[in-house]
Motif scaffolding. Structure first.
Motif, PDB file in Angstrom:
ATOM      1  N   ALA A  89       6.269   4.950  10.279  1.00 41.68           N
ATOM      2  CA  ALA A  89       6.325   3.672  11.008  1.00 41.68           C
ATOM      3  C   ALA A  89       6.574   2.512  10.033  1.00 41.68           C
ATOM      4  N   ILE A  90       5.985   2.608   8.849  1.00 40.18           N
ATOM      5  CA  ILE A  90       6.209   1.543   7.853  1.00 40.18           C
ATOM      6  C   ILE A  90       7.654   1.625   7.334  1.00 40.18           C
ATOM      7  N   TYR A  91       8.112   2.846   7.111  1.00 39.71           N
ATOM      8  CA  TYR A  91       9.526   3.025   6.718  1.00 39.71           C
ATOM      9  C   TYR A  91      10.452   2.375   7.745  1.00 39.71           C
ATOM     10  N   GLU A  92      10.131   2.614   9.022  1.00 38.87           N
ATOM     11  CA  GLU A  92      10.954   2.074  10.112  1.00 38.87           C
ATOM     12  C   GLU A  92      11.062   0.556  10.013  1.00 38.87           C
ATOM     13  N   TYR A  93       9.939  -0.074   9.715  1.00 38.47           N
ATOM     14  CA  TYR A  93       9.927  -1.538   9.576  1.00 38.47           C
ATOM     15  C   TYR A  93      10.863  -1.971   8.442  1.00 38.47           C
ATOM     16  N   PHE A  94      10.745  -1.295   7.292  1.00 43.47           N
ATOM     17  CA  PHE A  94      11.584  -1.695   6.152  1.00 43.47           C
ATOM     18  C   PHE A  94      13.048  -1.358   6.415  1.00 43.47           C
ATOM     19  N   ASP A  95      13.294  -0.202   7.053  1.00 44.69           N
ATOM     20  CA  ASP A  95      14.686   0.178   7.311  1.00 44.69           C
ATOM     21  C   ASP A  95      15.364  -0.787   8.281  1.00 44.69           C
ATOM     22  N   SER A  96      14.629  -1.242   9.298  1.00 39.97           N
ATOM     23  CA  SER A  96      15.317  -2.103  10.255  1.00 39.97           C
ATOM     24  C   SER A  96      15.410  -3.547   9.780  1.00 39.97           C
ATOM     25  N   ASN A  97      14.447  -3.985   8.976  1.00 33.96           N
ATOM     26  CA  ASN A  97      14.518  -5.380   8.502  1.00 33.96           C
ATOM     27  C   ASN A  97      15.247  -5.549   7.174  1.00 33.96           C
ATOM     28  N   TYR A  98      15.287  -4.510   6.387  1.00 33.57           N
ATOM     29  CA  TYR A  98      15.963  -4.571   5.073  1.00 33.57           C
ATOM     30  C   TYR A  98      16.809  -3.314   4.918  1.00 33.57           C
ATOM     31  N   PRO A  99      17.892  -3.199   5.724  1.00 29.13           N
ATOM     32  CA  PRO A  99      18.641  -1.927   5.713  1.00 29.13           C
ATOM     33  C   PRO A  99      19.103  -1.539   4.298  1.00 29.13           C
ATOM     34  N   ASN A 100      18.859  -0.308   3.944  1.00 27.27           N
ATOM     35  CA  ASN A 100      19.284   0.275   2.662  1.00 27.27           C
ATOM     36  C   ASN A 100      18.789  -0.461   1.426  1.00 27.27           C
ATOM     37  N   ASN A 106      15.140  -1.949  -8.123  1.00 24.21           N
ATOM     38  CA  ASN A 106      14.739  -3.326  -7.834  1.00 24.21           C
ATOM     39  C   ASN A 106      13.818  -3.445  -6.623  1.00 24.21           C
ATOM     40  N   HIS A 107      13.942  -2.507  -5.694  1.00 24.94           N
ATOM     41  CA  HIS A 107      13.145  -2.574  -4.467  1.00 24.94           C
ATOM     42  C   HIS A 107      12.704  -1.148  -4.137  1.00 24.94           C
ATOM     43  N   PHE A 108      11.430  -0.920  -4.062  1.00 23.96           N
ATOM     44  CA  PHE A 108      11.017   0.458  -3.770  1.00 23.96           C
ATOM     45  C   PHE A 108       9.667   0.549  -3.070  1.00 23.96           C
ATOM     46  N   LEU A 109       9.490   1.682  -2.399  1.00 24.85           N
ATOM     47  CA  LEU A 109       8.225   2.025  -1.731  1.00 24.85           C
ATOM     48  C   LEU A 109       7.762   3.353  -2.326  1.00 24.85           C
ATOM     49  N   VAL A 110       6.503   3.424  -2.699  1.00 25.62           N
ATOM     50  CA  VAL A 110       5.945   4.684  -3.227  1.00 25.62           C
ATOM     51  C   VAL A 110       4.756   5.088  -2.371  1.00 25.62           C
ATOM     52  N   THR A 111       4.809   6.267  -1.800  1.00 26.53           N
ATOM     53  CA  THR A 111       3.678   6.759  -1.012  1.00 26.53           C
ATOM     54  C   THR A 111       3.099   7.971  -1.715  1.00 26.53           C
ATOM     55  N   GLY A 112       1.787   8.068  -1.740  1.00 24.85           N
ATOM     56  CA  GLY A 112       1.200   9.248  -2.370  1.00 24.85           C
ATOM     57  C   GLY A 112      -0.298   9.313  -2.212  1.00 24.85           C
TER      58      GLY A 112
END
Ligand code: PHE
Length: 428
Positions: free
Chosen positions: A104-115, A175-181
């Motif tokens: 769901a968080i990925y979805e937010y970033f993908d739709s507001n900041y595509p790629n 420059n822009h990243f998400l790390v889940t773990g």
């Protein structure tokens, strides 16, 4: 200060100096770690530490042989119960609350900041002390470095205690990243704290023309962008909620903030964040940039979003739990399938100088595993000879079945024996 979700110890412990470490506030320490308040020595293990059953772990695309990971080092304080969690990666299961929330968080970033954001979710949780602490400017005397708070594989290697451990290295390439773990912290026991939980880190950097065009100072620009991005994320997850920003401290950001939302009559701390310290950018070859970073605890949010009452449930393989999330979507509300009564057992002992509650909890978990729901200090006094006695109440409760008196008595008997032998305390 936000109020608690499940009980009053959710965010901070009233009775001790420590800030509850599953909370994002763990790094919010201005006061240097004082050696009188926690033990710096590893939990004395009578038995040699034995590696868990799995012979190899595949993490971050790299197959690691057990022998590469496990060193028979005297500083190792990772028990088998924790080691077996490595590689389970709940955040990669699309039909598990933790995976659903990540998506769901990925979805937010993908739709507001595509790629825009590169995503990482299989970086190895075994990292160096340098990655976990030094690279993000955690002071040498910070409480989080102690053996009481962090799992050390050896003196230079830890189980990461936050996803910020990957910031510095990733900044060199991205420059822009998400790390889940999965992250690991030695901690006390209650319904919202578990020594393994999951975080998502976000980092985004900016160039001079960006803040120039906005006519803002670099830090102001990053802080504004950060707040806008995270307010949008909170609305994406929680809908129209009241929010507030609270100033705080992290060694790696300045200014630093926490975002709180007003949910079910309480202010709930959602995440920690801030403008990245320039020193971190400089060391990563980005001295002309400014950046923001955030870190959020997935269990904390998932418990609220899915109505999950106890953090141990995330680890349950009981079908009555797992089957409720097959749709793989936010909006599912967990229906408790059982309410077996808890059983309470008290134990009192004279503590010694090296005693800590985290060490006690590790021993209790080593015996009772996920059958222990809470370990709570209910009495504490010092006698005229200067000896201090603690009485702890242990709540045993299975999420999955009812426990018999004999089973609980046996657990408690073993707990007493191990507490005495491993912690060298004197039972009363
Ligand atoms: N690493 C912090 C924690 O675990 C959270 C955080 C991440 C805060 C990034 C600021 C920036 O408590």
């Amino acid at each position: 200060m936000a109020t608690s979700l499940a009980n009053t110890t959710f965010f901070s412990k009233t009775c001790s100096l420590f800030i509850h470490t599953n909370s994002l506030k763990r790094f919010a320490f201005r006061v240097p770690f004082s050696s009188t308040s926690t033990s710096t020595s590893p939990l004395p293990l009578k038995k040699k530490w034995r590696p868990p059953a799995a012979s190899a772990l595949e993490l971050g695309g790299v197959k690691m042989a057990k022998d590469d990971i496990v060193r028979d080092d005297p500083t190792n304080n990772v028990p088998d119960t924790i080691f077996t969690k490595l590689g389970m990666q709940l955040h990669k299961r699309n039909q598990h609350p933790i995976g659903i929330l990540k998506n769901a968080i990925y979805e937010y970033f993908d739709s507001n900041y595509p790629n825009k954001f590169n995503k990482f979710d299989d970086l190895c949780p075994i990292v160096s002390v340098k990655q976990n602490f030094d690279d993000v400017l955690v002071p040498a005397d910070h409480v989080s470095r102690s053996y009481n708070d962090t799992y050390y594989v050896d003196s230079q290697t830890v189980l990461r205690c936050h996803t910020s451990a990957h910031q510095a290295e990733l900044l060199k390439e991205h420059n822009h990243f998400l790390v889940t773990g999965d992250v690991y912290r030695r901690d006390s026991i209650d319904s919202t704290h578990y020594p393994v939980f999951h975080q998502m880190e976000g980092v985004s950097i900016f160039y001079p023309d960006e803040w120039g065009a906005a006519g803002l100072d670099a830090t102001e620009y990053a802080a504004k962008d950060l707040k806008r991005c995270l307010e949008g994320l909170a609305r994406h997850l929680f809908g129209a909620v009241e929010m507030r920003w609270v100033d705080t401290y992290f060694p790696f950001t300045n200014p630093s903030y926490e975002l709180e939302i007003f949910f079910k009559e309480n202010w709930l701390e959602v995440l920690g964040c801030g403008v990245t310290e320039q020193e971190i950018l400089k060391r990563s070859g980005k001295s002309n940039n400014v950046a923001w970073a955030f870190g959020l605890g997935l269990e904390r949010l998932a418990m609220v979003l899915f109505d999950i009452p106890d953090i141990r449930l995330f680890w349950s393989s009981d079908e009555r739990f797992t089957s409720q999330f097959l749709q793989g979507q936010l909006g599912i509300k967990f229906k408790p399938f059982s309410k077996y009564p808890p059983c309470y057992k008290d134990m009192s002992f004279w503590i010694n100088e090296s005693f800590t509650e985290n060490n006690l909890c590790e021993v209790v978990r080593g015996v009772a595993g996920d059958l222990v729901e809470e370990v709570r200090l209910i009495d504490n006094f010092t006698n005229e000879k200067g000896m201090t006695s603690h009485c702890y109440r242990i709540a045993y409760r299975s999420m999955e079945c009812s426990l018999t008196d004999e089973e609980i008595n046996e657990l408690q008997w073993n707990v007493r024996e191990q507490v005495q032998s491993k912690l060298n305390v004197v039972l009363r």
